[in-house]
Design a protein around this motif. Structure first.
Motif, PDB file in Angstrom:
ATOM      1  N   ALA A 166      41.822  44.189  35.956  1.00  0.00           N
ATOM      2  CA  ALA A 166      42.567  43.089  35.788  1.00  0.00           C
ATOM      3  C   ALA A 166      42.942  43.185  34.182  1.00  0.00           C
ATOM      4  O   ALA A 166      42.435  44.009  33.249  1.00  0.00           O
ATOM      5  N   ARG A 167      44.557  41.541  34.426  1.00  0.00           N
ATOM      6  CA  ARG A 167      44.479  42.257  32.729  1.00  0.00           C
ATOM      7  C   ARG A 167      43.040  41.520  31.724  1.00  0.00           C
ATOM      8  O   ARG A 167      42.739  40.861  31.558  1.00  0.00           O
ATOM      9  N   GLY A 168      43.556  42.232  31.091  1.00  0.00           N
ATOM     10  CA  GLY A 168      43.042  41.626  29.139  1.00  0.00           C
ATOM     11  C   GLY A 168      41.248  42.772  29.339  1.00  0.00           C
ATOM     12  O   GLY A 168      40.875  42.468  28.791  1.00  0.00           O
ATOM     13  N   HIS A 169      41.481  43.490  30.757  1.00  0.00           N
ATOM     14  CA  HIS A 169      39.536  44.090  30.948  1.00  0.00           C
ATOM     15  C   HIS A 169      39.416  45.081  31.011  1.00  0.00           C
ATOM     16  O   HIS A 169      38.963  45.921  32.279  1.00  0.00           O
ATOM     17  N   LEU A 170      40.222  45.941  30.465  1.00  0.00           N
ATOM     18  CA  LEU A 170      40.180  46.803  29.574  1.00  0.00           C
ATOM     19  C   LEU A 170      38.661  47.583  30.665  1.00  0.00           C
ATOM     20  O   LEU A 170      38.201  46.821  29.167  1.00  0.00           O
ATOM     21  N   PRO A 171      38.663  48.682  30.796  1.00  0.00           N
ATOM     22  CA  PRO A 171      36.994  49.212  30.662  1.00  0.00           C
ATOM     23  C   PRO A 171      36.866  49.769  30.038  1.00  0.00           C
ATOM     24  O   PRO A 171      37.412  50.558  29.657  1.00  0.00           O
ATOM     25  N   LEU A 172      35.333  49.960  29.250  1.00  0.00           N
ATOM     26  CA  LEU A 172      35.013  50.377  27.942  1.00  0.00           C
ATOM     27  C   LEU A 172      34.980  51.783  28.222  1.00  0.00           C
ATOM     28  O   LEU A 172      34.629  52.920  27.829  1.00  0.00           O
ATOM     29  N   GLY A 173      33.936  51.698  29.379  1.00  0.00           N
ATOM     30  CA  GLY A 173      33.035  52.794  29.831  1.00  0.00           C
ATOM     31  C   GLY A 173      31.939  53.617  29.581  1.00  0.00           C
ATOM     32  O   GLY A 173      32.025  54.239  29.073  1.00  0.00           O
ATOM     33  N   TYR A 174      31.356  52.638  29.285  1.00  0.00           N
ATOM     34  CA  TYR A 174      30.060  52.463  28.313  1.00  0.00           C
ATOM     35  C   TYR A 174      29.276  52.067  28.552  1.00  0.00           C
ATOM     36  O   TYR A 174      29.649  50.669  29.110  1.00  0.00           O
ATOM     37  N   GLU A 175      28.014  52.854  28.689  1.00  0.00           N
ATOM     38  CA  GLU A 175      26.058  51.213  29.635  1.00  0.00           C
ATOM     39  C   GLU A 175      25.951  50.913  28.428  1.00  0.00           C
ATOM     40  O   GLU A 175      26.612  51.518  26.455  1.00  0.00           O
ATOM     41  N   ARG A 191      39.758  41.505  48.478  1.00  0.00           N
ATOM     42  CA  ARG A 191      39.448  42.398  47.078  1.00  0.00           C
ATOM     43  C   ARG A 191      40.752  42.838  46.735  1.00  0.00           C
ATOM     44  O   ARG A 191      41.259  44.312  47.371  1.00  0.00           O
ATOM     45  N   PRO A 192      40.410  43.627  45.660  1.00  0.00           N
ATOM     46  CA  PRO A 192      41.507  43.598  45.193  1.00  0.00           C
ATOM     47  C   PRO A 192      41.744  45.710  45.535  1.00  0.00           C
ATOM     48  O   PRO A 192      39.991  45.349  45.154  1.00  0.00           O
ATOM     49  N   PRO A 193      42.426  46.400  45.482  1.00  0.00           N
ATOM     50  CA  PRO A 193      42.007  47.798  45.376  1.00  0.00           C
ATOM     51  C   PRO A 193      41.116  49.034  44.207  1.00  0.00           C
ATOM     52  O   PRO A 193      41.277  48.153  43.618  1.00  0.00           O
ATOM     53  N   GLU A 194      40.354  49.665  44.967  1.00  0.00           N
ATOM     54  CA  GLU A 194      39.374  50.206  43.890  1.00  0.00           C
ATOM     55  C   GLU A 194      40.455  51.399  42.967  1.00  0.00           C
ATOM     56  O   GLU A 194      40.810  51.453  42.963  1.00  0.00           O
ATOM     57  N   GLY A 195      39.188  50.538  41.368  1.00  0.00           N
ATOM     58  CA  GLY A 195      39.781  51.291  40.846  1.00  0.00           C
ATOM     59  C   GLY A 195      40.685  50.467  39.803  1.00  0.00           C
ATOM     60  O   GLY A 195      41.839  50.211  38.804  1.00  0.00           O
ATOM     61  N   ALA A 196      41.620  48.780  40.457  1.00  0.00           N
ATOM     62  CA  ALA A 196      42.107  48.352  39.910  1.00  0.00           C
ATOM     63  C   ALA A 196      41.622  47.673  38.758  1.00  0.00           C
ATOM     64  O   ALA A 196      40.184  47.123  38.828  1.00  0.00           O
TER      65      ALA A 196
END
Ligand code: HEC
Length: 194
Positions: free
Chosen positions: A71-80, A64-69
């Motif tokens: 993916a390119r182009g998939h910057l999390p938005l941080g909203y529900e 698995r990728p490390p915690e917090g990794a």
């Protein structure tokens, strides 16, 4: 025996040998056949899904990728996807610093025409073609309510949907969603409040 005779005998023996070898090789196509050079069967390369030889042997090679990794182009938005979060996005997010030229105007118009105008109508008045086919019309984007929506909240609505409107985050890229916001603002500037 003549020289030709010896040659014929040799060829006959060779043929016999080949026939014998052919008979010795099992011909069941579902089974692995005789291997003369097995190196490529027993490859030195690591087998996929096997335990890694150098890392923790109890873990699968499919790490698995490390915690917090990210993916390119998939910057999390941080909203529900909730109305409260839409309000928060309205307070925290603003139009990113993007080119404001003819190209981006064109892009915004393209995004809006492709994904939004079917319901919202070409001018944002909520009179898109599907509303004439039984889909409940959305409220006009030229109304005071939409005009007063902060850019970030509008972006949140486009990303996660609201009420009857589906989420467009999965279909429309982040920059394009901002272009859609800008296009709606242009429609609001151009159109009169109904
Ligand atoms: C299938 C029809 C449909 C499509 C396609 C659609 N919308 Fe909507 N939209 C709606 C409906 C219905 C609402 C009202 C939702 C509610 O609050 O119940 C709405 C609401 C909105 C609102 C909020 C308006 C307000 O005043 O609260 C915005 C902004 C918006 N849409 C933008 C867009 C954009 C941008 C797109 C394209 C990426 C889009 N919509 C695509 C149906 C659609």
């Amino acid at each position: 025996m003549s020289r030709l005779g010896w040659l014929n005998l040799l060829l006959a023996l060779l043929l016999l040998g080949l026939v014998a070898a052919h008979g010795a090789i099992p011909s069941d196509p579902t089974r692995r056949n005789l291997q003369y050079f097995p190196n490529m069967v027993n490859s030195l390369a690591h087998e996929a899904q096997a335990a890694p030889p150098v890392l923790d042997p109890d873990r699968n090679i499919d790490l698995r990728p490390p915690e917090g990794a990210v993916a390119r182009g998939h910057l999390p938005l941080g909203y529900e996807a909730t109305p409260e979060e839409a309000t928060r996005a309205g307070l925290e997010l603003s139009l990113p610093d993007m080119e404001d030229d003819a190209d981006s105007d064109e892009r915004g118009a393209f995004v809006y025409t492709t994904f939004c105008a079917t319901c919202h109508g070409p001018g944002g008045e909520g009179d898109g073609p599907v509303t004439r086919k039984g889909v409940p019309p959305p409220p006009s984007l030229l109304l005071e309510h939409s005009r007063d929506l902060p850019d970030g909240q509008m972006f949140h609505i486009i990303t996660f949907g609201q009420g009857n409107m589906a989420a467009y985050g999965p279909q429309v890229g982040r920059a394009d969603r901002w272009e859609a916001v800008r296009h709606i603002r242009r429609l609001q500037e151009a159109g009169s409040t109904p």
